[in-house]
Design a protein around this motif. Structure first.
Motif, PDB file in Angstrom:
ATOM      1  N   ASP A 189       0.780  -0.921  -0.190  1.00 15.96           N
ATOM      2  CA  ASP A 189      -0.006   0.059  -0.024  1.00 15.96           C
ATOM      3  C   ASP A 189       1.373   1.229   0.034  1.00 15.96           C
ATOM      4  N   LEU A 190      -0.336   2.648  -0.173  1.00 18.47           N
ATOM      5  CA  LEU A 190       1.045   3.623   0.023  1.00 18.47           C
ATOM      6  C   LEU A 190       1.782   4.155   1.192  1.00 18.47           C
ATOM      7  N   ASP A 191       3.049   4.132   1.315  1.00 17.51           N
ATOM      8  CA  ASP A 191       3.024   4.423   2.752  1.00 17.51           C
ATOM      9  C   ASP A 191       3.660   6.054   2.653  1.00 17.51           C
ATOM     10  N   LEU A 192       2.888   6.576   2.853  1.00 18.82           N
ATOM     11  CA  LEU A 192       3.207   8.505   2.305  1.00 18.82           C
ATOM     12  C   LEU A 192       4.379   9.191   3.013  1.00 18.82           C
ATOM     13  N   GLU A 193       4.544   8.849   4.271  1.00 20.23           N
ATOM     14  CA  GLU A 193       5.918   9.304   4.878  1.00 20.23           C
ATOM     15  C   GLU A 193       7.556   8.505   4.042  1.00 20.23           C
ATOM     16  N   GLU A 194       7.310   7.666   3.350  1.00 15.69           N
ATOM     17  CA  GLU A 194       8.360   6.726   2.992  1.00 15.69           C
ATOM     18  C   GLU A 194       8.433   7.550   1.746  1.00 15.69           C
ATOM     19  N   PHE A 195       7.113   7.314   1.154  1.00 11.60           N
ATOM     20  CA  PHE A 195       8.282   7.920  -0.068  1.00 11.60           C
ATOM     21  C   PHE A 195       7.655   9.074  -0.239  1.00 11.60           C
ATOM     22  N   THR A 196       7.601  10.538   0.496  1.00 14.95           N
ATOM     23  CA  THR A 196       7.748  11.377   0.985  1.00 14.95           C
ATOM     24  C   THR A 196       9.492  11.841   1.118  1.00 14.95           C
ATOM     25  N   THR A 197       9.944  11.283   2.376  1.00 16.61           N
ATOM     26  CA  THR A 197      11.554  10.686   3.006  1.00 16.61           C
ATOM     27  C   THR A 197      12.726  10.092   2.727  1.00 16.61           C
ATOM     28  N   CYS A 198      11.644   9.058   1.363  1.00 14.05           N
ATOM     29  CA  CYS A 198      12.948   7.851   1.550  1.00 14.05           C
ATOM     30  C   CYS A 198      12.583   8.040  -0.383  1.00 14.05           C
ATOM     31  N   THR A 199      11.483   7.680  -0.618  1.00  8.19           N
ATOM     32  CA  THR A 199      10.852   6.747  -2.109  1.00  8.19           C
ATOM     33  C   THR A 199      11.604   8.474  -2.986  1.00  8.19           C
ATOM     34  N   THR A 200      11.689   9.763  -2.780  1.00  2.05           N
ATOM     35  CA  THR A 200      11.582  11.089  -3.568  1.00  2.05           C
ATOM     36  C   THR A 200      13.166  11.782  -3.305  1.00  2.05           C
ATOM     37  N   VAL A 201      13.492  10.498  -2.305  1.00  2.00           N
ATOM     38  CA  VAL A 201      15.159  11.375  -1.824  1.00  2.00           C
ATOM     39  C   VAL A 201      16.481  10.653  -2.740  1.00  2.00           C
ATOM     40  N   VAL A 202      17.222  11.052  -3.259  1.00  2.00           N
ATOM     41  CA  VAL A 202      18.393  10.665  -4.029  1.00  2.00           C
ATOM     42  C   VAL A 202      19.290   9.905  -3.077  1.00  2.00           C
ATOM     43  N   ASP A 203      19.328   8.323  -3.380  1.00  2.00           N
ATOM     44  CA  ASP A 203      19.907   7.565  -3.097  1.00  2.00           C
ATOM     45  C   ASP A 203      20.153   7.197  -1.712  1.00  2.00           C
ATOM     46  N   CYS A 204      18.429   6.994  -1.423  1.00  2.00           N
ATOM     47  CA  CYS A 204      17.761   6.647   0.425  1.00  2.00           C
ATOM     48  C   CYS A 204      19.050   5.548   0.680  1.00  2.00           C
ATOM     49  N   ASP A 205      19.513   6.332   1.988  1.00  2.00           N
ATOM     50  CA  ASP A 205      19.718   4.473   2.123  1.00  2.00           C
ATOM     51  C   ASP A 205      19.182   3.120   2.000  1.00  2.00           C
ATOM     52  N   ASP A 206      17.800   2.916   2.811  1.00  2.00           N
ATOM     53  CA  ASP A 206      17.193   1.802   2.715  1.00  2.00           C
ATOM     54  C   ASP A 206      15.558   1.844   1.875  1.00  2.00           C
ATOM     55  N   PRO A 207      15.470   2.073   0.662  1.00  2.00           N
ATOM     56  CA  PRO A 207      14.012   2.794   0.738  1.00  2.00           C
ATOM     57  C   PRO A 207      13.411   1.158   0.329  1.00  2.00           C
TER      58      PRO A 207
END
Length: 335
Positions: free
Chosen positions: A233-251
């Motif tokens: 499901d959509l995890d908006l916090e994950e999407f905002t703080t990681c998925t949209t961030v360049v080279d997020c450590d642990d997507p």
């Protein structure tokens, strides 16, 4: 001669009277400025609004060139233009919320009824031939169906061009899915034309294609593509703080959020022009209509104005639902 002069005077007076009436009608609506944004769906929407307001309601409409941030900033700080027909809210979410709360800007209709849709897609013929592929994860079980251009022994997930935000999200989701370990390469499309061309080429050869795309677009109007859901499901916090961030450590895997796409107007217009606001609060269309319209525009190398008139000719059941009977008849007479 006397009769001729008298008749001419009558005709002149009648013409002036008609002109005055038209001027009064236009004055009731007033002068309205609309941003003609520099992407296809928004540009066509601006012309649709211009035609409706001029032909249906007697407004005087000025189109001004626009883009997301410059148009939003001008509306927020200077109160002009009056209307941004298609504003993708996620790109200006916080400042727009502040402007709405403080009364400077107003959200009218959700112009894209389905919202802006992002995701990973496959051609319809692949989905039909392989009904077991019901998700992104199921597609990742079959690298052989989506051969990479440079290495057909591996599968390909087509990415966005460099510099686009969707390049970041696709790369992070590719890593989150451990797609490389499943036999896939993430392929840089190089440009918007390259991404579109990869879909067109796959369709011409009836070959596999798998990757990122979005709606509404001309390509999805030309080619029948199926959006595959993620098995998360959509995890908006994950999407905002990681998925949209360049080279997020642990997507981690998350569905894409549906982008909110509204018509935004200035407070001045909302307060002083109920005719326009009544129309804008009704005006909304589905992505499938926009996709088809943009495909027609692309195939015919048509202008935004051409596409708008094509819309009125082709989809009367859509636009007549936005208007009262009198305004709808005036627009129909103008077609």
């Amino acid at each position: 001669m006397t009769k001729l002069v008298y008749a001419s005077a009558i005709a002149l007076c009648s013409g002036l009277a008609a002109g005055t009436a038209m001027a009064q009608d236009a004055a009731d609506c007033g002068r309205v400025s609309i941003a003609e944004m520099n992407w296809a769906s928004a540009g066509v929407a601006a012309w649709v609004d211009k035609i409706v307001l001029e032909e249906g309601y007697g407004c005087q409409v000025d189109l001004v060139a626009g883009d997301t941030m410059p148009t939003f900033t001008a509306m927020n700080e200077k109160g002009e233009p009056d209307i941004a027909p298609e504003l993708w809210v996620n790109s200006v979410k916080d400042p727009l919320a502040a402007a709405v709360e403080e009364g400077r800007l107003i959200e009218a209709a959700r112009i894209l009824e389905d919202g802006g849709v992002e995701g990973w897609w496959v051609p319809r013929y692949i989905a039909d031939a392989h009904p077991e592929i019901t998700s992104v994860e199921k597609a990742l079980e079959h690298p052989e169906l989506f051969p990479a251009p440079e290495n057909p022994s591996r599968g390909a997930v087509m990415n966005c061009p460099s510099g686009w935000s969707c390049q970041i999200t696709t790369a992070n989701l590719f890593r989150a899915e451990k797609a490389a370990e499943k036999g896939f390469d993430l392929v840089d499309s190089g440009s918007a034309a390259g991404l579109d061309g990869s879909i067109a080429n796959a369709y011409e050869r009836q070959q596999g294609w798998f990757g990122y795309y979005w709606a509404p677009t001309a390509i999805l109007g030309k080619y029948d593509m199926v959006r595959l859901p993620f098995e998360a499901d959509l995890d908006l916090e994950e999407f905002t703080t990681c998925t949209t961030v360049v080279d997020c450590d642990d997507p981690k895997v998350t569905e894409y959020p549906v982008a909110e796409v509204f018509t935004v107007v200035t407070q001045r217009l909302a307060a002083n022009n109920p005719v326009v606001m009544d129309y804008l609060e009704q005006r909304s269309w589905k992505n499938e209509v926009v996709n088809a319209l943009l495909a027609w525009q692309d195939e015919n190398q048509a202008t935004n104005e051409d596409a708008a008139w094509h819309f009125f000719e082709t989809y009367p059941e859509v636009w007549k639902a936005w208007l009262g009977d009198e305004a709808a008849q005036k627009v129909e007479d103008a077609i």
